[in-house]
Design a protein around this motif. Sequence first.
Motif, PDB file in Angstrom:
ATOM      1  N   GLU B 188       0.817  -1.206   0.000  1.00 26.94           N
ATOM      2  CA  GLU B 188       0.000   0.000   0.000  1.00 26.94           C
ATOM      3  C   GLU B 188       0.856   1.264   0.000  1.00 26.94           C
ATOM      4  N   GLY B 222       4.812   1.589   4.639  1.00 23.06           N
ATOM      5  CA  GLY B 222       3.694   1.333   3.747  1.00 23.06           C
ATOM      6  C   GLY B 222       2.379   1.697   4.393  1.00 23.06           C
ATOM      7  N   GLY B 223       1.892   2.877   4.108  1.00 26.63           N
ATOM      8  CA  GLY B 223       0.563   3.261   4.578  1.00 26.63           C
ATOM      9  C   GLY B 223       0.516   3.932   5.930  1.00 26.63           C
ATOM     10  N   ILE B 224       1.680   4.141   6.578  1.00 26.13           N
ATOM     11  CA  ILE B 224       1.670   4.714   7.934  1.00 26.13           C
ATOM     12  C   ILE B 224       1.685   6.238   7.849  1.00 26.13           C
ATOM     13  N   GLN B 338      -1.389   4.539  -0.583  1.00 25.60           N
ATOM     14  CA  GLN B 338      -2.827   4.599  -0.311  1.00 25.60           C
ATOM     15  C   GLN B 338      -3.126   5.460   0.915  1.00 25.60           C
ATOM     16  N   GLY B 339      -2.117   5.656   1.752  1.00 23.84           N
ATOM     17  CA  GLY B 339      -2.290   6.477   2.946  1.00 23.84           C
ATOM     18  C   GLY B 339      -2.747   7.888   2.650  1.00 23.84           C
TER      19      GLY B 339
END
Lengths: 372, 372
Positions: B188, B222-224, B338-339
């Motif tokens: 992501e 990833g995504g954070i 995606q975040g």
Amino acid sequence: MPFRMTEMVGCEFPLFAFSHCRDVVAAASRAGGFGVLGAVSYTPEQLEHELAWIDDNVEGKPYGVDVLIPEVQAVDNSVSADAIIAQIPAEYRDFTRNLLRECGIGDDTGAPQGGSQAPNTSLGQELLEVSFNHPVRLIANALGTAPPAMIEAGKKHGIPVAALVGAKEHALKQVEAGVDIIVAQGGEGGGHCGDVSTIILVPEVIEAIEQAGADIPVLAAGGIMNGRQMAGMMAMGAAGAWCGSVWLASPEAETSEVFRQKMVEAGSRDTIRSKHRTGKYSRQLRTAWHERWDAAGLPALPMPLMSLLAEPVLRAIDAAAVAGNPEARQLATYWVGQGLGLVNDQRGVGTIVQDFKTDFAAGFENLAANFE
Amino acid sequence: MPFRMTEMVGCEFPLFAFSHCRDVVAAASRAGGFGVLGAVSYTPEQLEHELAWIDDNVEGKPYGVDVLIPEVQAVDNSVSADAIIAQIPAEYRDFTRNLLRECGIGDDTGAPQGGSQAPNTSLGQELLEVSFNHPVRLIANALGTAPPAMIEAGKKHGIPVAALVGAKEHALKQVEAGVDIIVAQGGEGGGHCGDVSTIILVPEVIEAIEQAGADIPVLAAGGIMNGRQMAGMMAMGAAGAWCGSVWLASPEAETSEVFRQKMVEAGSRDTIRSKHRTGKYSRQLRTAWHERWDAAGLPALPMPLMSLLAEPVLRAIDAAAVAGNPEARQLATYWVGQGLGLVNDQRGVGTIVQDFKTDFAAGFENLAANFE
């Protein structure tokens, strides 16, 4: 107990075990989790039978039922199942028939069967009525916005209604519709899913619900296979975890021994989001089944035609795989999420729930160590 | 401080800020995080200049550098950049030229430029040498297994070497190669990534490292986008968080005002994993850029040709977008995960770090509430 889910549905530990198999549901609830029976494929008579069995085996612990009342349907529900099946194009029937024949699975099995029920609104309502004759503590709607009839029935019986969503926008529609619990399932999960991952979707849905001025708990779903992940998602604000894949490698599950072995062997990169099972994207173990459809160049049929065609064929494949047919073993597949990369053995459902509790505490300790 | 990363790289709070922009790096470190400069696109002279600036602006706080020493290269590195550029097929040059002309961005700009450096082994080593002339506390390898020269140089200077991985198997190779820190980046995330999601990849990598008998900390990537997610990933066993996308909506970032606005407007479903920027899959904001390539039916070129063609064109697009060209605004894209669905405003880097700290404590409280 401080868990919000304990108040709402009566479970000791907010670990929701979604399964198509009554044995998993009862075992998860007995161990302190909360089993949810996926009832979509049952007739009302079958569901009555399954729930009676659960009542006899759950030792008074709470459980729930997941039904499907579709908002829109690809086919007219006044026509018979046989008439629906007749809509499957000949080349698709030929493809599956040839596949079975080539792999020595026989060409008499695996034809689409009128006995399979296509999901429809009246069936969903019948399943709901059956469920309310049992001490269910939760009703979940598997796909799409929960219809007013479901919300009203839940309120009438004092039973919370949960809905699964894969996108923030869908969560907001569900909240507006009046659901009591949102299950936010990331794209890494098995079965029907979107493509937004769990660690983004869950905070996004929680934030959107807060901004809408609502106070609806969110369960995290998609990729959760152990209690450390569950603790992590609850640090992000989830009220608990909703798991499906983790139970599939249990002896209690409906899966075949062949599939359970494949799960233990497979890694997190061995799944695929494919329409070639239900007609909508659902995540599955990637096998020769998907390769063969790709090679044939046949796009997936819409719901429910794809399932009506695929399910009997896949059951024949499973049976042949268990009987030792090596090509059937290659083809055998089932819904499962990327979390299968974290499955190292076949464990019983009760053991999995206990391991979740231990790991949940370990996850808390991981974090607490930074605050000492 | 109890954080393991504090001991290893000297930061107060284990929030790693990856950025191509020195302003972000310095601001993140000053605020108590740990800035890491992505140096892949710099010449040694440029990198020297950037690191000198960081030294002057980081107030003595620790920071690191991310370089790229590729294991294998698509092209012979003894040939000149111009000769490499000459390998780009005419129809690709025509496509980008026509795209710019049609959109009124002009047909003189955006041609592949010899000034762009293709990543190669000797350049990577020069960048390493430049880095070690500065008080860097971490060297990271952006892609592929860290080569022995990097590991040796790290050991010689007493500086930990980190490596980014998107799959468990790659992590094990890195551990074998001798890296000190693994950054496990889920699919992501923005930029180059695999397809396994963060909440699965991180536990999978941690488990694989333990099983290999090694003791290497894993940073979650990833995504954070906030401290609750960071807390969640640390409950799962991560030693900290490595973030890239969250800084892109900061005024300090290298992004254009147009892109930052697009980030705030976009949702988590508005990204794409595409090869049409670098030649390998990397996650980006999905825009007309990707639609146009799809429509043209031109598959991505291999590394580094795709970047050499795309980067100057995308810079011309960005400039035109900022100048108000509406078609350029549609095309403008950048690497992002995606975040971005969790980005609601443009915040300064220092504010983001402080918000992470506050939310990290809130994440701990979310979990601790269940243990009271």
